[in-house]
Design a protein around this motif. Structure first.
Motif, PDB file in Angstrom:
ATOM      1  N   ARG A 143       0.703  -1.549   0.218  1.00 22.49           N
ATOM      2  CA  ARG A 143       0.461  -0.058   0.118  1.00 22.49           C
ATOM      3  C   ARG A 143       1.098   0.978  -0.327  1.00 22.49           C
ATOM      4  N   VAL A 144       1.800   1.138   0.036  1.00 21.08           N
ATOM      5  CA  VAL A 144       2.929   2.089   0.195  1.00 21.08           C
ATOM      6  C   VAL A 144       2.912   3.166  -1.239  1.00 21.08           C
ATOM      7  N   GLU A 145       2.480   2.854  -2.679  1.00 18.37           N
ATOM      8  CA  GLU A 145       1.984   3.711  -3.690  1.00 18.37           C
ATOM      9  C   GLU A 145       1.153   4.610  -2.623  1.00 18.37           C
ATOM     10  N   ARG A 150       2.726   7.177  -0.457  1.00 14.21           N
ATOM     11  CA  ARG A 150       2.977   8.142  -1.407  1.00 14.21           C
ATOM     12  C   ARG A 150       2.647   9.748  -1.738  1.00 14.21           C
ATOM     13  N   ALA A 151       0.845   8.707  -2.202  1.00 12.47           N
ATOM     14  CA  ALA A 151      -0.154   9.980  -2.736  1.00 12.47           C
ATOM     15  C   ALA A 151       0.096  11.071  -1.936  1.00 12.47           C
ATOM     16  N   GLU A 152       0.073  11.130  -0.159  1.00 13.23           N
ATOM     17  CA  GLU A 152      -0.346  11.652   0.505  1.00 13.23           C
ATOM     18  C   GLU A 152       0.610  12.420   0.729  1.00 13.23           C
ATOM     19  N   LYS A 153       2.139  12.842   0.243  1.00 10.96           N
ATOM     20  CA  LYS A 153       3.147  13.359   0.125  1.00 10.96           C
ATOM     21  C   LYS A 153       3.221  13.768   1.290  1.00 10.96           C
ATOM     22  N   PRO A 154       4.389  12.105   1.608  1.00 10.93           N
ATOM     23  CA  PRO A 154       5.228  12.310   2.824  1.00 10.93           C
ATOM     24  C   PRO A 154       6.277  12.868   2.678  1.00 10.93           C
ATOM     25  N   PHE A 155       6.956  13.622   4.079  1.00  7.53           N
ATOM     26  CA  PHE A 155       8.299  14.014   3.628  1.00  7.53           C
ATOM     27  C   PHE A 155       9.597  13.339   3.791  1.00  7.53           C
ATOM     28  N   PHE A 156       9.156  12.331   4.739  1.00  8.88           N
ATOM     29  CA  PHE A 156      10.355  11.362   5.010  1.00  8.88           C
ATOM     30  C   PHE A 156       9.818   9.731   4.839  1.00  8.88           C
ATOM     31  N   GLU A 157      10.685   8.578   4.468  1.00  7.76           N
ATOM     32  CA  GLU A 157       9.921   7.126   5.056  1.00  7.76           C
ATOM     33  C   GLU A 157      11.235   6.967   5.169  1.00  7.76           C
ATOM     34  N   LEU A 176      -5.296   8.791   5.944  1.00  7.84           N
ATOM     35  CA  LEU A 176      -3.437   7.671   7.030  1.00  7.84           C
ATOM     36  C   LEU A 176      -4.577   7.288   7.373  1.00  7.84           C
ATOM     37  N   ALA A 177      -5.003   6.893   8.456  1.00  9.89           N
ATOM     38  CA  ALA A 177      -5.587   5.992   9.201  1.00  9.89           C
ATOM     39  C   ALA A 177      -6.073   4.966   8.290  1.00  9.89           C
ATOM     40  N   GLY A 178      -6.502   4.595   6.551  1.00 10.04           N
ATOM     41  CA  GLY A 178      -7.320   3.900   5.775  1.00 10.04           C
ATOM     42  C   GLY A 178      -5.480   3.007   5.389  1.00 10.04           C
ATOM     43  N   PHE A 179      -4.195   3.168   5.418  1.00 13.50           N
ATOM     44  CA  PHE A 179      -2.924   2.939   5.328  1.00 13.50           C
ATOM     45  C   PHE A 179      -2.243   1.999   6.552  1.00 13.50           C
ATOM     46  N   GLY A 180      -2.539   2.432   7.620  1.00 15.98           N
ATOM     47  CA  GLY A 180      -2.058   1.546   8.520  1.00 15.98           C
ATOM     48  C   GLY A 180      -2.712   2.428   9.839  1.00 15.98           C
ATOM     49  N   GLU A 181      -1.529   1.385  10.696  1.00 11.27           N
ATOM     50  CA  GLU A 181      -1.986   2.807  12.172  1.00 11.27           C
ATOM     51  C   GLU A 181      -1.208   3.641  12.311  1.00 11.27           C
ATOM     52  N   VAL A 182      -1.379   4.387  12.440  1.00 11.52           N
ATOM     53  CA  VAL A 182      -1.500   6.168  12.995  1.00 11.52           C
ATOM     54  C   VAL A 182      -0.468   6.357  13.839  1.00 11.52           C
ATOM     55  N   HIS A 183      -0.051   6.971  14.468  1.00  8.92           N
ATOM     56  CA  HIS A 183       0.893   7.646  15.826  1.00  8.92           C
ATOM     57  C   HIS A 183       1.903   8.520  15.751  1.00  8.92           C
TER      58      HIS A 183
END
Lengths: 285, 289
Positions: free
Chosen positions: A230-232, A235-242, A261-268
């Motif tokens: 689900r990374v791609e 990435r569409a949400e424009k992270p500044f670092f990964e 973001l909650a849809g991609f995985g666990e947000v912290h």
């Protein structure tokens, strides 16, 4: 609330090299601020300027004074440990206490004695006989016994073992800190101070890259651990670092859309250390 | 004022040689008086008793002052430099003490406090030695050492010398402080290089020796400026006739007004003040090596 430290376009040049490049920041009363940056980022230059130890360009006010011109007056209300092990080798512990008691109007001898009583250090010892950690303890005792409005600490616990470091930070928060005081601290051990800081300043290449309270970090930044497939989309949400971690990818976002973001995985909320790495490495990539 | 006293006290803590060196010199002299032979003194007994006493006072005092001038030179070169070398300057500067006060305290230590310590040590030594020699009563020397008026006169003379030397050597002391606040290493070398370079350059460019001459006059010229002409004629008379006569009054040599009115004194002091300003600015700006 008025700013205790106010820097506007603070610049410090060493020859052609810019140690501070139009840095802007302010520190308010009652905060514990961590000045965090890689080696050579300008931390020491910023601290030296704040303490009046070096000339600078730009505007800088500390406790409503101009540090370089008014260092003597400033030092009545501000105290600092600018580096570890700077107490001279010939100085005896009791002489150090006598001297500071003699010249500093806000020094409280009983407090210094109480702090030293918790250590193994006796008054007749000379600094050259003490270990690096013990020297640091003496210096901390001297400094924390001063009723100052601003305390500046540059890598205060370098050379101390984990027990002494914990004891120091506990004392700093529980015994020393109150709403009239302000602490500015630099350290490489970000994890250790993370819990006591109220604010962070990230500095890189002489510029302030992040100036935020710890509370705001939770609303301004978010990190999501995402499975590889689900990374791609993330990435569409424009992270500044990964960065990759245990088969997953952790993506860092500024001003995040938490619902998405909650849809991609666990947000912290990223830790200060993680955010620091993300912020500074992100700029490179 | 209180802060200055603490700063001077700190100099005593750091530089224990300030009092240990005169204590050792005094101790050695007293040992010599206790166990040594007094032949040297005895050979002088053809001289009148007052002259022996005076020689004694002056010799002991001069020994102390010679050592002191070497020590003070070293102290001035080292004091600001060592703070930077061991980085303790970062501790001293965390105190509400101005750099002006710090530099002035070191200057005062070198020009006033250290001389007074040596003065006290020289006095104590003279008294103890005089007492010991008298008790041993090996020769007639003993009695010669107890001339109260001579003793008092020598005191006044030494104090006068300390006072005038502090003014006369101000430019040199301030120059040493500038080097101490500025040099990154090898303060001794850096203190000698600039004047030496100037002297050589002058000779090479103009074939003259004005700088060397001026420097020599500054280093050696204090007696000429601080005392009146009577001292010179007394000394040369003594040398010529190979006898040593005591002037009735040592005080008559003192010429404070002449010293202060001398252009060399004034110019030197002005230069000294300017150099102190430089040293203070360097102390403010140069935190570390």
């Amino acid at each position: 609330m008025t700013a205790l430290i106010e820097a506007r376009d603070l610049t410090k040049k060493y020859g052609a090299q810019l140690a501070l490049d139009r840095a802007n920041f302010s520190v308010e009363t009652g905060r514990i601020v961590g000045l965090i940056g890689p080696n050579g980022a300008g931390k020491t230059s910023a601290l030296r300027a704040i303490l009046g130890l070096t000339a600078y360009e730009g505007r800088l006010r500390v406790l409503n004074r101009e540090p370089f011109r008014e260092r003597t007056e400033l030092m009545r209300d501000a105290c600092f440990i600018a580096d570890v092990a700077v107490l001279p080798a010939w100085l005896r512990v009791d002489q150090a206490i006598d001297f500071v008691a003699g010249v500093h109007p806000r020094f409280r001898r009983d407090r210094a004695m109480a702090l030293l009583a918790k250590t193994q250090i006796t008054g007749k010892r000379r600094m050259r006989e003490l270990s690096k950690g013990m020297k640091t303890q003496v210096h901390l005792a001297l400094t924390m016994a001063i009723d100052a409005k601003l305390l500046v600490l540059d890598e205060p616990t370098l050379g101390l073992d984990i027990l002494a470091r914990r004891a120091f930070y506990d004392a700093l928060v529980n015994d020393y800190m109150d709403e009239t005081r302000t602490i500015l601290i630099t350290t490489h051990q970000v994890e250790e101070v993370e819990n006591l800081l109220t604010d962070v300043l990230f500095i890189d290449k002489g510029r302030i890259v992040l100036d935020s309270s710890l509370d705001d970090i939770g609303t301004r930044y978010a990190a999501v651990a995402v499975a590889a497939d689900r990374v791609e989309a993330a990435r569409a949400e424009k992270p500044f670092f990964e960065r990759r971690m245990l088969g997953k990818v952790v993506l860092y976002y500024e001003q995040p859309n938490l619902e998405k973001l909650a849809g991609f995985g666990e947000v912290h909320t990223p830790s200060v250390a993680d955010l620091f790495v993300a912020k500074l490495s992100g700029a490179v990539e | 004022m209180n802060t200055t006293i603490w700063l001077v006290r700190r100099e005593f803590w750091e530089n224990r040689a300030i009092w240990m060196m005169p204590a050792i010199i005094g101790g050695l002299m007293i040992l010599a008086a206790l166990f040594g032979s007094v032949d040297l003194m005895a050979s002088a007994t053809q001289l009148p008793s007052r002259a022996v006493g005076q020689l004694f006072f002056v010799t002991v005092g001069a020994t102390f002052f010679a050592v002191m001038s070497i020590y003070s030179t070293w102290y001035l070169l080292d004091c600001l430099y060592s703070d930077r070398k061991d980085r303790s300057v970062l501790f001293w500067k965390s105190m509400p003490i101005s750099d002006t006060r710090t530099v002035m305290s070191k200057l005062a230590t070198a020009l006033i406090v250290i001389p007074l310590v040596y003065f006290a040590a020289a006095n104590l030594t003279t008294l103890l030695m005089g007492f010991i020699i008298s008790v041993r009563a090996i020769s007639s020397v003993g009695g010669a050492l107890w001339h109260v008026d001579l003793w008092l006169q020598t005191q006044a003379l030494w104090l006068y010398l300390i006072l005038t030397a502090a003014v006369w050597y101000l430019p040199i002391a301030a120059y040493l402080l500038v080097v101490s606040a500025w040099a990154k290493r090898a303060v001794m070398l850096w203190s000698i290089m600039p004047p030496l370079a100037c002297i050589i350059a002058e000779r090479w460019l103009f074939g003259t020796q004005v700088i060397a001459q001026r420097l020599g006059e500054r280093l050696m010229g204090l007696p000429r400026v601080a005392f009146n002409a009577k001292l010179g004629s007394w000394v040369s008379a003594g040398v010529d006739t190979n006898t040593f006569t005591t002037p009735a009054n040592l005080w008559s040599f003192i010429d404070l007004r002449g010293f202060l009115a001398n252009a060399e004194t004034t110019i030197g002091a002005a230069l000294g003040v300017a150099l102190i300003g430089c040293a203070i600015q360097l102390r403010i700006r140069r935190t570390e090596i």
